[in-house]
Design a protein around this motif. Structure first.
Motif, PDB file in Angstrom:
ATOM      1  N   ALA A   1     -13.347  20.790  15.791  1.00  0.00           N
ATOM      2  CA  ALA A   1     -14.028  20.004  15.954  1.00  0.00           C
ATOM      3  C   ALA A   1     -14.740  20.489  17.004  1.00  0.00           C
ATOM      4  CB  ALA A   1     -13.694  18.685  16.267  1.00  0.00           C
ATOM      5  N   PHE A   2     -15.714  20.365  17.672  1.00  0.00           N
ATOM      6  CA  PHE A   2     -17.000  20.384  18.393  1.00  0.00           C
ATOM      7  C   PHE A   2     -16.141  18.930  19.669  1.00  0.00           C
ATOM      8  CE2 PHE A   2     -18.245  23.498  16.249  1.00  0.00           C
ATOM      9  CZ  PHE A   2     -19.424  24.467  16.960  1.00  0.00           C
ATOM     10  N   SER A   3     -17.057  19.108  20.814  1.00  0.00           N
ATOM     11  CA  SER A   3     -16.782  17.711  21.807  1.00  0.00           C
ATOM     12  C   SER A   3     -18.288  17.203  21.579  1.00  0.00           C
ATOM     13  CB  SER A   3     -16.387  18.255  22.919  1.00  0.00           C
ATOM     14  OG  SER A   3     -14.938  18.675  23.194  1.00  0.00           O
ATOM     15  N   ALA A   4     -18.382  16.148  21.748  1.00  0.00           N
ATOM     16  CA  ALA A   4     -19.539  15.959  21.762  1.00  0.00           C
ATOM     17  C   ALA A   4     -20.095  14.182  21.817  1.00  0.00           C
ATOM     18  CB  ALA A   4     -19.859  15.639  20.253  1.00  0.00           C
ATOM     19  N   ALA A   5     -21.031  14.252  23.237  1.00  0.00           N
ATOM     20  CA  ALA A   5     -21.785  13.561  23.706  1.00  0.00           C
ATOM     21  C   ALA A   5     -23.029  12.658  23.892  1.00  0.00           C
ATOM     22  CB  ALA A   5     -20.770  13.863  25.009  1.00  0.00           C
ATOM     23  N   ILE A   6     -23.547  11.899  23.720  1.00  0.00           N
ATOM     24  CA  ILE A   6     -24.479  11.298  23.687  1.00  0.00           C
ATOM     25  C   ILE A   6     -24.463  10.490  25.130  1.00  0.00           C
ATOM     26  CG2 ILE A   6     -24.914  11.764  21.511  1.00  0.00           C
ATOM     27  CD1 ILE A   6     -25.498   8.804  20.906  1.00  0.00           C
ATOM     28  N   VAL A   7     -26.189  10.924  26.249  1.00  0.00           N
ATOM     29  CA  VAL A   7     -26.784   9.689  26.799  1.00  0.00           C
ATOM     30  C   VAL A   7     -27.827   8.796  26.507  1.00  0.00           C
ATOM     31  CG1 VAL A   7     -27.454   9.443  29.243  1.00  0.00           C
ATOM     32  CG2 VAL A   7     -26.070  11.248  28.396  1.00  0.00           C
ATOM     33  N   VAL A   8     -27.590   7.257  25.748  1.00  0.00           N
ATOM     34  CA  VAL A   8     -28.193   6.043  25.977  1.00  0.00           C
ATOM     35  C   VAL A   8     -29.144   5.444  26.976  1.00  0.00           C
ATOM     36  CG1 VAL A   8     -28.197   5.024  24.423  1.00  0.00           C
ATOM     37  CG2 VAL A   8     -27.094   7.000  23.466  1.00  0.00           C
ATOM     38  N   ARG A   9     -29.834   5.435  26.847  1.00  0.00           N
ATOM     39  CA  ARG A   9     -30.938   4.519  27.995  1.00  0.00           C
ATOM     40  C   ARG A   9     -31.085   3.217  27.408  1.00  0.00           C
ATOM     41  NH1 ARG A   9     -36.977   5.013  29.715  1.00  0.00           N
ATOM     42  NH2 ARG A   9     -37.266   3.530  31.231  1.00  0.00           N
ATOM     43  N   LYS A  10     -29.742   2.734  27.873  1.00  0.00           N
ATOM     44  CA  LYS A  10     -29.392   1.176  27.513  1.00  0.00           C
ATOM     45  C   LYS A  10     -30.783   0.353  27.343  1.00  0.00           C
ATOM     46  CE  LYS A  10     -26.711  -2.393  28.692  1.00  0.00           C
ATOM     47  NZ  LYS A  10     -27.073  -3.881  29.013  1.00  0.00           N
ATOM     48  N   SER A  11     -31.980   0.410  28.266  1.00  0.00           N
ATOM     49  CA  SER A  11     -33.477  -1.008  28.114  1.00  0.00           C
ATOM     50  C   SER A  11     -34.166  -0.506  26.991  1.00  0.00           C
ATOM     51  CB  SER A  11     -34.123  -0.572  29.882  1.00  0.00           C
ATOM     52  OG  SER A  11     -34.797   0.786  29.760  1.00  0.00           O
ATOM     53  N   THR A  12     -34.123   0.490  26.573  1.00  0.00           N
ATOM     54  CA  THR A  12     -35.032   1.232  25.356  1.00  0.00           C
ATOM     55  C   THR A  12     -34.431   1.617  23.825  1.00  0.00           C
ATOM     56  OG1 THR A  12     -35.048   3.393  25.930  1.00  0.00           O
ATOM     57  CG2 THR A  12     -36.749   1.889  27.070  1.00  0.00           C
ATOM     58  N   TRP A  13     -33.005   2.220  24.172  1.00  0.00           N
ATOM     59  CA  TRP A  13     -31.876   2.542  23.129  1.00  0.00           C
ATOM     60  C   TRP A  13     -32.603   3.671  22.864  1.00  0.00           C
ATOM     61  CZ3 TRP A  13     -29.478  -2.118  18.606  1.00  0.00           C
ATOM     62  CH2 TRP A  13     -29.155  -2.831  19.562  1.00  0.00           C
ATOM     63  N   GLU A  14     -32.534   4.587  23.909  1.00  0.00           N
ATOM     64  CA  GLU A  14     -33.469   5.869  23.474  1.00  0.00           C
ATOM     65  C   GLU A  14     -32.436   6.991  24.132  1.00  0.00           C
ATOM     66  OE1 GLU A  14     -37.544   7.453  25.006  1.00  0.00           O
ATOM     67  OE2 GLU A  14     -36.482   6.316  25.965  1.00  0.00           O
ATOM     68  N   GLN A  15     -31.597   7.597  23.321  1.00  0.00           N
ATOM     69  CA  GLN A  15     -31.371   9.260  24.096  1.00  0.00           C
ATOM     70  C   GLN A  15     -31.786   9.942  23.925  1.00  0.00           C
ATOM     71  OE1 GLN A  15     -29.812  11.626  20.139  1.00  0.00           O
ATOM     72  NE2 GLN A  15     -28.417  12.907  21.751  1.00  0.00           N
ATOM     73  N   VAL A  16     -31.143   9.892  25.642  1.00  0.00           N
ATOM     74  CA  VAL A  16     -32.112  11.231  26.307  1.00  0.00           C
ATOM     75  C   VAL A  16     -31.157  12.203  26.686  1.00  0.00           C
ATOM     76  CG1 VAL A  16     -32.777   9.134  27.796  1.00  0.00           C
ATOM     77  CG2 VAL A  16     -31.036  10.265  28.400  1.00  0.00           C
ATOM     78  N   ALA A  17     -30.241  12.371  26.368  1.00  0.00           N
ATOM     79  CA  ALA A  17     -29.503  14.294  26.325  1.00  0.00           C
ATOM     80  C   ALA A  17     -28.178  14.247  25.096  1.00  0.00           C
ATOM     81  CB  ALA A  17     -28.598  14.169  28.388  1.00  0.00           C
ATOM     82  N   ARG A  18     -28.002  15.594  25.269  1.00  0.00           N
ATOM     83  CA  ARG A  18     -27.020  15.495  24.499  1.00  0.00           C
ATOM     84  C   ARG A  18     -25.906  16.715  25.546  1.00  0.00           C
ATOM     85  NH1 ARG A  18     -28.570  18.455  20.281  1.00  0.00           N
ATOM     86  NH2 ARG A  18     -28.292  20.438  21.348  1.00  0.00           N
ATOM     87  N   LEU A  19     -24.412  16.010  25.131  1.00  0.00           N
ATOM     88  CA  LEU A  19     -23.421  17.798  25.010  1.00  0.00           C
ATOM     89  C   LEU A  19     -22.798  17.826  24.318  1.00  0.00           C
ATOM     90  CD1 LEU A  19     -22.252  19.380  27.129  1.00  0.00           C
ATOM     91  CD2 LEU A  19     -20.475  17.598  27.943  1.00  0.00           C
ATOM     92  N   TYR A  20     -23.037  19.349  24.067  1.00  0.00           N
ATOM     93  CA  TYR A  20     -22.052  19.674  22.861  1.00  0.00           C
ATOM     94  C   TYR A  20     -21.862  21.123  22.384  1.00  0.00           C
ATOM     95  CZ  TYR A  20     -22.183  19.032  17.315  1.00  0.00           C
ATOM     96  OH  TYR A  20     -21.316  18.589  16.240  1.00  0.00           O
ATOM     97  N   GLY A  21     -20.343  20.536  21.946  1.00  0.00           N
ATOM     98  CA  GLY A  21     -19.978  22.703  21.962  1.00  0.00           C
ATOM     99  C   GLY A  21     -18.565  22.344  21.564  1.00  0.00           C
ATOM    100  N   LYS A  22     -17.959  23.486  22.035  1.00  0.00           N
ATOM    101  CA  LYS A  22     -16.208  23.917  21.426  1.00  0.00           C
ATOM    102  C   LYS A  22     -15.713  23.637  23.093  1.00  0.00           C
ATOM    103  CE  LYS A  22     -15.155  24.718  17.007  1.00  0.00           C
ATOM    104  NZ  LYS A  22     -14.423  25.977  16.584  1.00  0.00           N
ATOM    105  N   ILE A  23     -14.989  21.992  24.227  1.00  0.00           N
ATOM    106  CA  ILE A  23     -15.091  22.493  25.417  1.00  0.00           C
ATOM    107  C   ILE A  23     -13.759  21.486  24.944  1.00  0.00           C
ATOM    108  CG2 ILE A  23     -15.802  21.057  27.875  1.00  0.00           C
ATOM    109  CD1 ILE A  23     -18.677  21.172  26.161  1.00  0.00           C
ATOM    110  N   ALA A  24     -12.552  21.591  26.342  1.00  0.00           N
ATOM    111  CA  ALA A  24     -11.669  21.140  26.178  1.00  0.00           C
ATOM    112  C   ALA A  24     -11.260  20.473  26.787  1.00  0.00           C
ATOM    113  CB  ALA A  24     -10.605  22.132  26.195  1.00  0.00           C
ATOM    114  N   PRO A  25     -10.660  19.063  26.391  1.00  0.00           N
ATOM    115  CA  PRO A  25     -10.292  17.327  27.364  1.00  0.00           C
ATOM    116  C   PRO A  25     -10.986  17.905  29.021  1.00  0.00           C
ATOM    117  CG  PRO A  25      -8.515  17.901  25.631  1.00  0.00           C
ATOM    118  CD  PRO A  25      -9.953  19.808  25.510  1.00  0.00           C
ATOM    119  N   ARG A  26      -9.627  18.260  28.945  1.00  0.00           N
ATOM    120  CA  ARG A  26     -10.021  18.041  31.321  1.00  0.00           C
ATOM    121  C   ARG A  26     -11.683  18.255  31.043  1.00  0.00           C
ATOM    122  NH1 ARG A  26      -4.556  19.923  33.652  1.00  0.00           N
ATOM    123  NH2 ARG A  26      -3.418  18.329  32.686  1.00  0.00           N
TER     124      ARG A  26
END
Length: 462
Positions: A295-320
């Motif tokens: 699987a891929f390591s995935a992360a999304i950044v969400v702006r709290k006041s607007t419930w809006e995704q503003v960035a994404r981190l995605y790839g085969k990335i080890a935990p550390r």
């Protein structure tokens, strides 16, 4: 010329180098005739290995590689790029490769060594359809309706001169080896082919079509494309309505990726606004590049006041490494709250790295459902909360209350299906970004912007 040929995986790229590129070079004539005189044509080869061919005399280079690892040289011009089967590229690679190729492609024409004009650059995408939604579907749709500079060329299966079975063929189904009697669906198909493509469907082609329909089953419209409206399949049992996701795709086109960072794995649509709060939902994995099923390591950044995704981190990335990246991203988004999913050991490794090595303080802590007291660090998804979480997300997504410009995420939402009362990804698909979206909505529902207090976010303190 700098020439690239990019494939879904390493096996396909190596096969292409061995079966196409090298034989093509070997067949080039040593000389050609131009204006009545013979001139040298076949350049001498310099470096030659499984991924690269160089031609020092002309300053040209051919690079062949898999989408998950190939990188366009920064500052280098990309004259010719061939993207093969981009509908099947590893998640998160399509848009960064597209941006890099287009960013290095010169506009206009260039004069060749032989005196004639040629396009300064050419980018070609060719692929089988692979589901409704996602970056490949969006590019095809944009070309189809004139919203991009790419020209769409659609080649239905019947254009293949070998896609036929003559009467008596032993490869045909036993019941079809004699004369063909067309059924109403085949008559309608033949009329469509004549109307759309000016193509008359022969009995040998229908015999071949019947065989493929029996072999491919539900995937026949995708693997044997007949028109653009049916070849992009939607999975059976979709959780989020197709109409809602189509509307999200339309909205996503309003804002393009501003830039890519972290070796093309971080896509940024908006930078942080002063005083805004952000949350980062993170789904870690082992990050094993040598395992295509990893699987891929995935992360999304969400702006709290607007419930809006503003960035994404995605790839085969080890935990550390993933944890280190999360901290860097969180700091750039006003010390965002990090919410790691902890369903496996990778989540525990990320928590440990965040707390004990990076000493990051703003980490989510899930409440105990019975006592409402602080529970374990991070977010744990299980059978007890998964269906309810996705049902809540479904209502909010279909109401248009959560906003994203991430076509990769939207493509994954198409693949979330219900199977015997349980929600999961359709067979053979990734839905890790979709799960990040569902968790983000659950956290936002639990802590809406207007009711935020000092005790809403439970922070780790050293």
């Amino acid at each position: 010329l700098n020439i690239y040929s990019i494939w879904p995986g390493e096996k396909q790229s190596l096969e292409h180098m061995d079966a196409v590129v090298m034989p093509m070079y070997e067949r080039l004539p040593e000389f050609i005739t131009i204006g009545g005189r013979e001139v040298p044509f076949k350049p001498k080869m310099g470096l030659a290995n499984r991924t690269t061919l160089t031609f020092p005399e002309t300053g040209s280079r051919i690079t062949v590689g898999p989408a998950g690892s190939i990188r366009f040289a920064r500052g280098k011009t990309t004259h010719r790029v061939h993207f093969s089967e981009p509908g099947f590229y590893p998640p998160g690679t399509f848009m960064s490769l597209k941006a890099a190729a287009e960013g290095g492609a010169p506009i206009g024409t260039m004069k060749t060594n032989y005196g004639y004009e040629a396009p300064a650059s050419r980018i070609v995408w060719e692929s089988t359809a692979n589901g409704r939604g996602g970056d490949w579907f969006d590019l095809v749709s944009a070309a189809r309706y004139g919203r991009t500079s790419y020209a769409l060329h659609f080649y239905p299966w019947m254009f293949d001169s070998e896609a036929l079975l003559e009467e008596g063929s032993l490869e045909a189904r036993l019941v079809d080896r004699g004369a063909i009697e067309r059924v109403p669906e085949e008559i309608a198909f033949s009329e469509m082919a004549h109307a759309q493509y000016d193509w008359d469907i022969s009995d040998p082609q229908l015999r071949y079509r019947r065989l493929k329909k029996s072999e491919l089953g539900d995937t026949f419209p995708q693997e044997m494309a007949e028109d653009l409206d049916t070849c992009f399949l939607t999975p059976t049992g979709m959780v989020i309505s197709s109409a809602s996701l189509d509307a999200m795709r339309t909205h996503a086109a309003l804002l393009k990726v501003r830039r890519f960072e972290m070796n093309e794995r971080l896509a940024i649509w908006q930078d942080a606004f002063p005083g805004e709060q952000y949350i980062i939902i993170a789904d870690p994995s082992e990050g094993l590049w040598d395992n295509p099923k990893s699987a891929f390591s995935a992360a999304i950044v969400v702006r709290k006041s607007t419930w809006e995704q503003v960035a994404r981190l995605y790839g085969k990335i080890a935990p550390r490494e993933f944890a280190d990246m999360l901290v860097d991203i969180a700091k750039s988004y006003n010390n965002a709250l990090i919410v790691p999913e902890i369903n496996n050991k990778c989540g525990g490794e990320v928590i440990a790295e965040l707390m004990n090595v990076k000493h990051y303080e703003n980490i989510y802590r899930q409440r105990d459902l019975a006592t409402r007291r602080p529970g374990e660090w991070g977010w744990r998804t299980h059978r007890g909360n998964k269906n309810g979480m996705i049902q809540t997300a479904k209502r909010i997504l279909e109401a248009g209350a959560f906003h994203t410009y991430d076509t990769e995420l939207i493509g994954q939402l198409y693949n979330v299906v219900e199977d015997r009362g349980y929600y999961e990804g359709a067979s053979g698909t990734f839905v890790d970004l979709a799960m990040c979206c569902f968790i983000a909505i659950a956290v936002l529902v639990e802590n809406p912007p207007e009711t935020h207090t000092k005790t809403t976010w439970i922070q780790h303190r050293r």
